[in-house]
Design a protein around this motif. Structure first.
Motif, PDB file in Angstrom:
ATOM      1  N   VAL A   8       0.853  -1.203   0.000  1.00 51.79           N
ATOM      2  CA  VAL A   8       0.000   0.000   0.000  1.00 51.79           C
ATOM      3  C   VAL A   8       0.884   1.247   0.000  1.00 51.79           C
ATOM      4  O   VAL A   8       0.656   2.195  -0.769  1.00 51.79           O
ATOM      5  CB  VAL A   8      -0.928  -0.009   1.236  1.00 51.79           C
ATOM      6  N   GLU A   9       1.929   1.236   0.846  1.00 51.85           N
ATOM      7  CA  GLU A   9       2.833   2.391   0.920  1.00 51.85           C
ATOM      8  C   GLU A   9       3.542   2.626  -0.407  1.00 51.85           C
ATOM      9  O   GLU A   9       3.731   3.766  -0.828  1.00 51.85           O
ATOM     10  CB  GLU A   9       3.876   2.196   2.041  1.00 51.85           C
ATOM     11  N   GLU A  10       3.911   1.533  -1.082  1.00 48.88           N
ATOM     12  CA  GLU A  10       4.630   1.661  -2.355  1.00 48.88           C
ATOM     13  C   GLU A  10       3.742   2.322  -3.419  1.00 48.88           C
ATOM     14  O   GLU A  10       4.194   3.209  -4.146  1.00 48.88           O
ATOM     15  CB  GLU A  10       5.083   0.251  -2.800  1.00 48.88           C
ATOM     16  N   ILE A  11       2.474   1.902  -3.486  1.00 50.29           N
ATOM     17  CA  ILE A  11       1.586   2.547  -4.471  1.00 50.29           C
ATOM     18  C   ILE A  11       1.394   4.017  -4.101  1.00 50.29           C
ATOM     19  O   ILE A  11       1.438   4.898  -4.964  1.00 50.29           O
ATOM     20  CB  ILE A  11       0.212   1.843  -4.560  1.00 50.29           C
ATOM     21  N   LYS A  12       1.186   4.280  -2.807  1.00 51.89           N
ATOM     22  CA  LYS A  12       0.968   5.687  -2.400  1.00 51.89           C
ATOM     23  C   LYS A  12       2.181   6.544  -2.759  1.00 51.89           C
ATOM     24  O   LYS A  12       2.048   7.697  -3.164  1.00 51.89           O
ATOM     25  CB  LYS A  12       0.674   5.765  -0.900  1.00 51.89           C
ATOM     26  N   LYS A  13       3.383   5.963  -2.593  1.00 49.59           N
ATOM     27  CA  LYS A  13       4.617   6.713  -2.877  1.00 49.59           C
ATOM     28  C   LYS A  13       4.748   6.996  -4.386  1.00 49.59           C
ATOM     29  O   LYS A  13       5.053   8.116  -4.782  1.00 49.59           O
ATOM     30  CB  LYS A  13       5.811   5.889  -2.384  1.00 49.59           C
ATOM     31  N   GLU A  14       4.482   5.977  -5.199  1.00 53.31           N
ATOM     32  CA  GLU A  14       4.729   6.106  -6.640  1.00 53.31           C
ATOM     33  C   GLU A  14       3.552   6.685  -7.421  1.00 53.31           C
ATOM     34  O   GLU A  14       3.736   7.276  -8.471  1.00 53.31           O
ATOM     35  CB  GLU A  14       5.103   4.738  -7.242  1.00 53.31           C
ATOM     36  N   HIS A  15       2.336   6.422  -6.938  1.00 48.54           N
ATOM     37  CA  HIS A  15       1.137   6.832  -7.684  1.00 48.54           C
ATOM     38  C   HIS A  15       0.077   7.338  -6.712  1.00 48.54           C
ATOM     39  O   HIS A  15      -0.896   6.636  -6.422  1.00 48.54           O
ATOM     40  CB  HIS A  15       0.566   5.651  -8.478  1.00 48.54           C
ATOM     41  N   ASP A  16       0.263   8.519  -6.188  1.00 49.32           N
ATOM     42  CA  ASP A  16      -0.663   8.951  -5.126  1.00 49.32           C
ATOM     43  C   ASP A  16      -2.007   9.453  -5.663  1.00 49.32           C
ATOM     44  O   ASP A  16      -2.847   9.921  -4.906  1.00 49.32           O
ATOM     45  CB  ASP A  16       0.002   9.939  -4.167  1.00 49.32           C
ATOM     46  N   ASP A  17      -2.220   9.312  -6.972  1.00 46.49           N
ATOM     47  CA  ASP A  17      -3.536   9.629  -7.556  1.00 46.49           C
ATOM     48  C   ASP A  17      -4.419   8.379  -7.634  1.00 46.49           C
ATOM     49  O   ASP A  17      -5.587   8.475  -8.031  1.00 46.49           O
ATOM     50  CB  ASP A  17      -3.353  10.195  -8.973  1.00 46.49           C
ATOM     51  N   VAL A  18      -3.885   7.217  -7.298  1.00 43.21           N
ATOM     52  CA  VAL A  18      -4.632   5.959  -7.485  1.00 43.21           C
ATOM     53  C   VAL A  18      -5.333   5.546  -6.182  1.00 43.21           C
ATOM     54  O   VAL A  18      -4.692   5.412  -5.140  1.00 43.21           O
ATOM     55  CB  VAL A  18      -3.664   4.834  -7.955  1.00 43.21           C
ATOM     56  N   ASP A  19      -6.656   5.351  -6.256  1.00 46.11           N
ATOM     57  CA  ASP A  19      -7.392   4.828  -5.099  1.00 46.11           C
ATOM     58  C   ASP A  19      -7.178   3.316  -5.016  1.00 46.11           C
ATOM     59  O   ASP A  19      -7.172   2.620  -6.043  1.00 46.11           O
ATOM     60  CB  ASP A  19      -8.895   5.091  -5.238  1.00 46.11           C
ATOM     61  N   ILE A  20      -7.033   2.824  -3.775  1.00 45.59           N
ATOM     62  CA  ILE A  20      -6.760   1.397  -3.565  1.00 45.59           C
ATOM     63  C   ILE A  20      -7.927   0.779  -2.801  1.00 45.59           C
ATOM     64  O   ILE A  20      -8.337   1.299  -1.753  1.00 45.59           O
ATOM     65  CB  ILE A  20      -5.458   1.213  -2.741  1.00 45.59           C
TER      66      ILE A  20
END
Ligand code: PRP
Ligand code: URA
Length: 209
Positions: free
Chosen positions: A167-179
């Motif tokens: 989750v942290e990795e997606i937030k770091k790299e793509h903070d426009d993407v809802d998970i």
């Protein structure tokens, strides 16, 4: 800023418990993943735009709401993401389906891309990227890179089980993407598997080892 949604719906949690169970065989595993994907699709389509139309019931004239025809695409990350596609299509049958093929190198845990095929009108569509597992986050980040490189602007990521690291990795790299997650687990083990997780999703879905 992307949001993280963890679904605590009892039906999703009940089915996920059986999916995790090592005693659950391939047939039941596949059916349960399909069912949970349908339930999760129901939740993630909550914000789809609607329009009002006039109609007649057998009794009177009235107005009703329908989906306003937003163009959607579902993109499974191969292989395991395939197990979630039909479940989502039950809710949104008109969606197009793309594919991103990635596997995690067992030594480095880095994703290796081997296939990409998306609907031709990428820029006009909203994307739902699906994979049952979000572990280190490498595969999801690479798949999102791949979609964005081809013009995708609005991407949601849907998975069954996630590790906090992913989750942290997606937030770091793509903070426009809802998970969207069915369960946020404790951690990764030394081999990069989610704990408690459900094991290797691709192998359990397809009966390989
Ligand atoms: C699994 C899973 C994800 C990835 C998650 O696929 O389906 O795609 O691992 O791990 P990550 O977050 O650390 O990248 P795998 O590489 O095993 O390929 P498969 O689906 O073909 O079995
Ligand atoms: N991929 C899987 O299939 N399972 C895990 O726990 C981690 C990555």
């Amino acid at each position: 800023m992307g949001k993280v949604y963890v679904f605590d719906h009892p039906l999703i949690q009940h089915k996920l418990t059986h999916i995790r169970d090592v005693q659950t065989g391939t047939k039941d595993f596949r059916e349960l993943v399909d069912e949970v994907a349908t339930l999760m699709a129901f939740e993630i389509t909550r914000d789809l735009p609607m329009e009002e139309i006039d109609l007649k019931t057998p009794v009177s004239e009235t107005k009703g709401k329908i989906l306003s025809g937003k163009k959607l695409a579902i993109v499974p990350i191969l292989r395991a993401g395939i197990g979630m596609v039909d479940g989502i299509l039950k809710m949104i049958p008109a969606a197009k389906v793309g594919h991103v093929g990635l596997y995690r190198d067992p030594e480095t845990l880095k994703p290796i891309e081997y296939y990409v095929k998306l609907p031709s009108d990428v820029e006009e569509r909203d994307f739902i990227l699906v994979d049952p597992m979000l572990a280190t986050g490498g595969s999801a980040v690479e798949a999102i890179n791949s979609l964005k490189k081809r013009g995708a602007k609005n991407i949601k990521f849907l998975c069954l089980v996630a590790a906090p690291e992913g989750v942290e990795e997606i937030k770091k790299e793509h903070d426009d993407v809802d998970i969207y997650i069915a369960a946020l687990d404790e951690k990764l083990n030394e081999k990069g598997y989610i704990v408690p997780g459900l094991g290797d999703a691709g192998d359990r879905l397809f009966g390989t080892k």
